[in-house]
Each structure stands twice: as structure tokens, then as C-alpha cells.
Write a protein that holds these residues in place. Structure first.
Motif, PDB file in Angstrom:
ATOM      1  N   ALA A   1      25.267 -14.842  13.638  1.00 32.28           N
ATOM      2  CA  ALA A   1      26.648 -13.830  13.506  1.00 32.28           C
ATOM      3  C   ALA A   1      26.424 -12.801  14.527  1.00 32.28           C
ATOM      4  O   ALA A   1      27.590 -12.599  15.202  1.00 32.28           O
ATOM      5  CB  ALA A   1      26.843 -13.591  12.073  1.00 32.28           C
ATOM      6  N   VAL A   2      25.552 -12.167  14.653  1.00 31.37           N
ATOM      7  CA  VAL A   2      25.175 -11.097  15.357  1.00 31.37           C
ATOM      8  C   VAL A   2      25.271 -11.403  17.081  1.00 31.37           C
ATOM      9  O   VAL A   2      25.995 -10.630  17.641  1.00 31.37           O
ATOM     10  CB  VAL A   2      24.077 -10.182  15.087  1.00 31.37           C
ATOM     11  N   ALA A   3      24.643 -12.643  17.259  1.00 29.00           N
ATOM     12  CA  ALA A   3      24.609 -12.820  18.690  1.00 29.00           C
ATOM     13  C   ALA A   3      26.105 -13.140  19.015  1.00 29.00           C
ATOM     14  O   ALA A   3      26.335 -12.827  20.393  1.00 29.00           O
ATOM     15  CB  ALA A   3      23.684 -14.029  18.758  1.00 29.00           C
ATOM     16  N   LEU A   4      26.776 -13.860  18.466  1.00 31.41           N
ATOM     17  CA  LEU A   4      28.229 -14.287  18.606  1.00 31.41           C
ATOM     18  C   LEU A   4      29.097 -13.272  18.704  1.00 31.41           C
ATOM     19  O   LEU A   4      30.012 -12.673  19.733  1.00 31.41           O
ATOM     20  CB  LEU A   4      28.893 -15.245  17.570  1.00 31.41           C
ATOM     21  N   ARG A   5      28.777 -12.052  18.004  1.00 28.87           N
ATOM     22  CA  ARG A   5      29.588 -10.784  17.929  1.00 28.87           C
ATOM     23  C   ARG A   5      29.361 -10.045  19.307  1.00 28.87           C
ATOM     24  O   ARG A   5      30.137  -9.514  19.888  1.00 28.87           O
ATOM     25  CB  ARG A   5      29.333 -10.010  16.655  1.00 28.87           C
ATOM     26  N   LEU A   6      28.088  -9.986  19.578  1.00 25.62           N
ATOM     27  CA  LEU A   6      27.722  -9.298  20.738  1.00 25.62           C
ATOM     28  C   LEU A   6      28.246 -10.054  22.025  1.00 25.62           C
ATOM     29  O   LEU A   6      28.814  -9.432  23.028  1.00 25.62           O
ATOM     30  CB  LEU A   6      26.201  -9.186  20.835  1.00 25.62           C
TER      31      LEU A   6
ATOM     32  N   ALA B   1      18.286 -16.314  16.290  1.00 26.78           N
ATOM     33  CA  ALA B   1      19.481 -16.384  16.536  1.00 26.78           C
ATOM     34  C   ALA B   1      20.148 -17.729  16.275  1.00 26.78           C
ATOM     35  O   ALA B   1      21.436 -18.072  16.221  1.00 26.78           O
ATOM     36  CB  ALA B   1      19.663 -16.342  18.030  1.00 26.78           C
ATOM     37  N   SER B   2      19.533 -18.552  15.789  1.00 24.33           N
ATOM     38  CA  SER B   2      19.990 -19.951  15.613  1.00 24.33           C
ATOM     39  C   SER B   2      20.887 -20.106  14.305  1.00 24.33           C
ATOM     40  O   SER B   2      21.578 -21.309  14.228  1.00 24.33           O
ATOM     41  CB  SER B   2      18.626 -21.105  15.648  1.00 24.33           C
ATOM     42  N   SER B   3      20.583 -19.155  13.382  1.00 24.86           N
ATOM     43  CA  SER B   3      21.434 -19.466  12.029  1.00 24.86           C
ATOM     44  C   SER B   3      21.666 -18.092  11.674  1.00 24.86           C
ATOM     45  O   SER B   3      21.194 -17.080  11.940  1.00 24.86           O
ATOM     46  CB  SER B   3      20.674 -20.348  11.373  1.00 24.86           C
ATOM     47  N   GLY B   4      22.514 -17.974  10.418  1.00 24.75           N
ATOM     48  CA  GLY B   4      22.703 -16.938   9.889  1.00 24.75           C
ATOM     49  C   GLY B   4      23.011 -15.562  10.243  1.00 24.75           C
ATOM     50  O   GLY B   4      24.020 -15.611  11.237  1.00 24.75           O
TER      51      GLY B   4
ATOM     52  N   ASN C   1      22.574  -9.877   0.681  1.00 28.29           N
ATOM     53  CA  ASN C   1      23.326 -10.974  -0.031  1.00 28.29           C
ATOM     54  C   ASN C   1      24.661 -11.303   0.939  1.00 28.29           C
ATOM     55  O   ASN C   1      25.978 -11.398   0.411  1.00 28.29           O
ATOM     56  CB  ASN C   1      24.073 -10.719  -1.406  1.00 28.29           C
ATOM     57  N   ALA C   2      24.587 -11.541   2.324  1.00 26.18           N
ATOM     58  CA  ALA C   2      25.357 -11.961   3.039  1.00 26.18           C
ATOM     59  C   ALA C   2      25.509 -13.384   3.149  1.00 26.18           C
ATOM     60  O   ALA C   2      24.355 -14.082   2.684  1.00 26.18           O
ATOM     61  CB  ALA C   2      25.068 -11.394   4.540  1.00 26.18           C
ATOM     62  N   GLU C   3      26.519 -14.195   3.259  1.00 25.08           N
ATOM     63  CA  GLU C   3      26.877 -15.495   3.322  1.00 25.08           C
ATOM     64  C   GLU C   3      25.948 -16.211   4.090  1.00 25.08           C
ATOM     65  O   GLU C   3      26.719 -16.510   5.288  1.00 25.08           O
ATOM     66  CB  GLU C   3      28.252 -15.961   2.920  1.00 25.08           C
ATOM     67  N   THR C   4      24.812 -16.747   3.956  1.00 23.12           N
ATOM     68  CA  THR C   4      23.765 -17.096   5.120  1.00 23.12           C
ATOM     69  C   THR C   4      23.084 -18.490   4.319  1.00 23.12           C
ATOM     70  O   THR C   4      23.313 -18.554   3.011  1.00 23.12           O
ATOM     71  CB  THR C   4      22.851 -16.440   5.495  1.00 23.12           C
ATOM     72  N   GLU C   5      22.508 -19.194   4.836  1.00 20.48           N
ATOM     73  CA  GLU C   5      21.764 -20.100   4.306  1.00 20.48           C
ATOM     74  C   GLU C   5      20.596 -19.945   3.394  1.00 20.48           C
ATOM     75  O   GLU C   5      20.525 -20.489   2.240  1.00 20.48           O
ATOM     76  CB  GLU C   5      21.025 -21.247   5.537  1.00 20.48           C
TER      77      GLU C   5
END
Length: 241
Positions: free
Chosen positions: A16-21, A9-12, A180-184
Motif C-alpha cells: 500500500a505504501v509503495a503504491l501511494r509513493l 513491498a509484496s503485500s500488506g 490493525n490495518a486490513e492486511t493479510e
């Protein structure tokens, strides 16, 4: 109250999923190794910080038990933590990289699924949902990625087994394969392409992945998305290549 644990949950994608939830009113257990990043993410939100190495069986069990003790139940696990080791032909892949990939991408995913399954099986009312992050590499390899590809194919087998074994206990299991989602992680792939003088791979915003996972999470337990692929439209995933 709807409750979830998100690993990595710390990145990528995990972040994003944690924030959306959380935006949708879920109480979320944020599980990853980097405590500081989790604390920053949790600030002002309905979240529980769960610093944990998913390769450590005792740490995983303790993190899930702590979450259940704090919230009373676990409704959803987004099983997302993973690594991508440096690309190389199979004979040049260090054995240490292979072992690390298996440890995080497959054993770590099993340990978290195991812990979640146990909680969902024992809680009242019984049941819940597990979604594994498989990656499009769970279906088709990319060059130089034997370790990643093999582990993600293993995740597909794990997903099918969880879905089968979960039926008796009202536990639904599915898999989302992300391309290919925009992640690190994808930023490294783009940098590698530039260094090789190749065009950058097509990408999509990571928010689309979060929306897709949310849709899976909010299905009633009588329905299940067993497999879903979400990808940048122009990725060369299909066709003769």
C-alpha cells in the motif's frame, strides 16, 4: 526525482505504501522475497524490482547498491518487512519461531537501515529519511506474542539511535506504530478470534497507513515525526483494558 525503497513491498502495508509513493511520483525500489509479486506491482510504474531476503546481509547490501546505481540516490526508506509467528504462552513458543522473529523483525530492519544510512551519508547532497514500521506492539503487548513484542520494542530503540546518529549527516529517522490495518496478517488475527468465539478486532483500511507514511516521507529534512501511532479508532489500546 524523489526516490524510495520499501521493504516487505509484496503485500500488506508495504504494498500500500509503495503504491501511494509511486502515485505521488516517487521512484520506488520494491524489496521483498517474492519476485513475481514485485514484478506485478512494478508493471507500468516507476519502480525497480529488488528481490531480497532482509535477513541476508550480502543480499541487502547488493539490493541497496543496485538501487543507488540505477537512480543516483536514496531519499527515503520505509523499513517495513516483518513476520508474526503463531501465538503461544512464552514456554510454548518454539525457539525456532523466536529466532525467526528476531532475524526478520529486528536484524533485517537493522541491515536495511544500515544500508540506507550508508547511502544517505555518502550521497551528494547528503541526507535522507528512514521510517521504521514499529507496530503498536512496540509499546504494548498482545497476549501470546512474546517474540513479536520483544522485536518491536527493539525497533523503537533502533529508531531512537538512528535519529540520534543521523543528525550529523542530515538523516532523519522516525517510526510509525500501526494498529490493525486490513492486511493479510490482521486477517489471520480476525480468523483466530472467530475460531475462539470472540468478537473480531476493530480494523481500519490500509490506505490510511499509506497516507500517514507519505506525510512523514514528504516532510523537509529540517522536520521529523519521531513517533506516530495510527490505529482503528475503537481498538482497545488505551484505557484499563
Amino acid at each position: 526525482m524523489k526516490t524510495a525503497v520499501v521493504t516487505g513491498a509484496s503485500s500488506g502495508i508495504g504494498r500500500a505504501v509503495a503504491l501511494r509513493l509511486m502515485d505521488e511520483g516517487w521512484t520506488v525500489g520494491l524489496l521483498a522475497r517474492r519476485r513475481d509479486a514485485l514484478v506485478e506491482l512494478a508493471e507500468g510504474r516507476s519502480a525497480l524490482v529488488l528481490p531480497c531476503d532482509v535477513t541476508d546481509p550480502d543480499a541487502v547490501e547488493a539490493a541497496f547498491d543496485r538501487f543507488a546505481a540505477e537512480t543516483g540516490r536514496l531519499d527515503f526508506l520505509f523499513n517495513n518487512a516483518g513476520i508474526f509467528t503463531p501465538a503461544a504462552p512464552p514456554d510454548e513458543i518454539p525457539v525456532a519461531d523466536w529466532l525467526a522473529s528476531v532475524s526478520v523483525n529486528l536484524t533485517g530492519m537493522f541491515l536495511c537501515a544500515r544500508a540506507a544510512f550508508g547511502l544517505m551519508r555518502r550521497q551528494n547532497p547528503q541526507g535522507g529519511r528512514i521510517v521504521n514500521n514499529g507496530s503498536v506492539s512496540a509499546d504494548r503487548p498482545r497476549p501470546g506474542a512474546a517474540s513479536y513484542t520483544a522485536t518491536k520494542h527493539g525497533v523503537t530503540g533502533l529508531t531512537k539511535q538512528l535519529a540520534l546518529d543521523g543528525r550529523t549527516f542530515d538523516i532523519a529517522a522516525g517510526q510509525i506504530d500501526v494498529g490493525n490495518a486490513e492486511t493479510e496478517m490482521v486477517a489471520h488475527l480476525k480468523a483466530r478470534a472467530r475460531e475462539a468465539g470472540e468478537p473480531a478486532p476493530p480494523t481500519m483500511d490500509v490506505s490510511h497507513v499509506a497516507e500517514a507514511v507519505l506525510a512523514m516521507a514528504e516532510l523537509p529534512l529540517s522536520a521529523n515525526t519521531l513517533f506516530q501511532t495510527i490505529m482503528a479508532t475503537k481498538m482497545p489500546l488505551v484505557g484499563r483494558g
